[in-house]
Design an enzyme around this catalytic site. Structure first.
Site, short mmCIF file in Angstrom:
data_model
loop_
_atom_site.label_atom_id
_atom_site.label_comp_id
_atom_site.label_asym_id
_atom_site.label_seq_id
_atom_site.Cartn_x
_atom_site.Cartn_y
_atom_site.Cartn_z
CG ASP A 81 3.53 -10.98 -25.39
OD1 ASP A 81 2.97 -11.24 -26.56
OD2 ASP A 81 4.78 -12.43 -26.02
CG HIS A 85 0.70 -12.12 -15.42
ND1 HIS A 85 -0.89 -12.83 -14.74
CD2 HIS A 85 -0.04 -12.52 -16.62
CE1 HIS A 85 -1.71 -13.61 -15.57
NE2 HIS A 85 -1.35 -12.97 -16.77
#
EC number: 3.6.1.66
Length: 209
Positions: free
Chosen positions: A75, A194
């Site tokens: 996520d 990320h």
């Protein structure tokens, strides 16, 4: 001590073929046979969490329980400091689905414009610091799990620049760079993103690499 997934089948909790391909490539060196939740006909669980960790675990646990195999879910999203961390877990929701113009799908230009409009409403001197977060959650059918969190900091720019990214990439300039994520070659972006940060932590913990 973290449980190890070893080799064998791993369910990637996604119905997105592109995401399956990307994650499969990252895990290929470690002897994992990645299959998607979509290919198994598993339903997508409602993402009712209020944090990236909660939503990643919801998806990973649902896939592990339904398949009887270890499962991996991610996520991710954009957080803007001056907007109190929004859109955060609602990153995709801000890109509301198109119904009348073009094919159905997320309208990311609208989402980028929404962020920019909220920043401009705060004045010309508003800080434009932002960060992308990615959480990877591993889950086993018996309920055991492990979580790995990645992050890349940067600033927002306007107007959007670049054609190589997706989502909010055209307005995000990672720290130490002058180009947006959408102007950086995909292989370079994947090295500093990320998601790369989170995967490096997963690989180090699971495979000792």
């Amino acid at each position: 001590m973290t449980r190890k997934i070893g080799s064998g089948k791993l369910v990637i909790a996604t119905h997105n073929a592109g995401k399956l391909k990307e994650i499969s490539a990252l895990l290929a060196p470690y002897g994992l046979d990645c299959i998607s939740a979509g290919s198994l006909g598993l339903p997508e669980p409602p993402e009712t969490g209020t944090t990236f960790v909660q939503n990643a675990l919801i998806k990973a646990r649902a896939a592990a329980e339904a398949s009887g195999l270890p499962a991996l879910a991610d996520d991710s999203g954009l957080s803007v400091a001056a907007l109190d961390g929004r859109p955060g877990v609602y990153t995709a929701d801000w890109a509301e689905t198109r119904h009348f113009e073009g094919p159905p799908g997320r309208d990311w230009y609208m989402a980028m414009g929404k962020v920019e409009g909220m920043l401009q409403a705060k004045g010309a001197d508003v800080p434009r610091d932002a960060w992308f977060s990615c959480v990877l959650a591993l889950a086993w059918p018996d309920g055991e799990h492990a979580v790995y969190e990645g992050r890349v900091d940067g600033t927002l720019t306007w107007p959007p620049r670049g054609e190589m990214g997706f989502g909010y990439d055209p307005v995000f300039v990672p720290a130490g760079r002058e180009q947006t994520f959408a102007e950086i070659a995909p292989e370079e972006k994947h090295r500093i993103s990320h998601r790369a940060d989170a995967f490096a932590k997963l690989v180090a913990d699971q495979f000792g690499v």
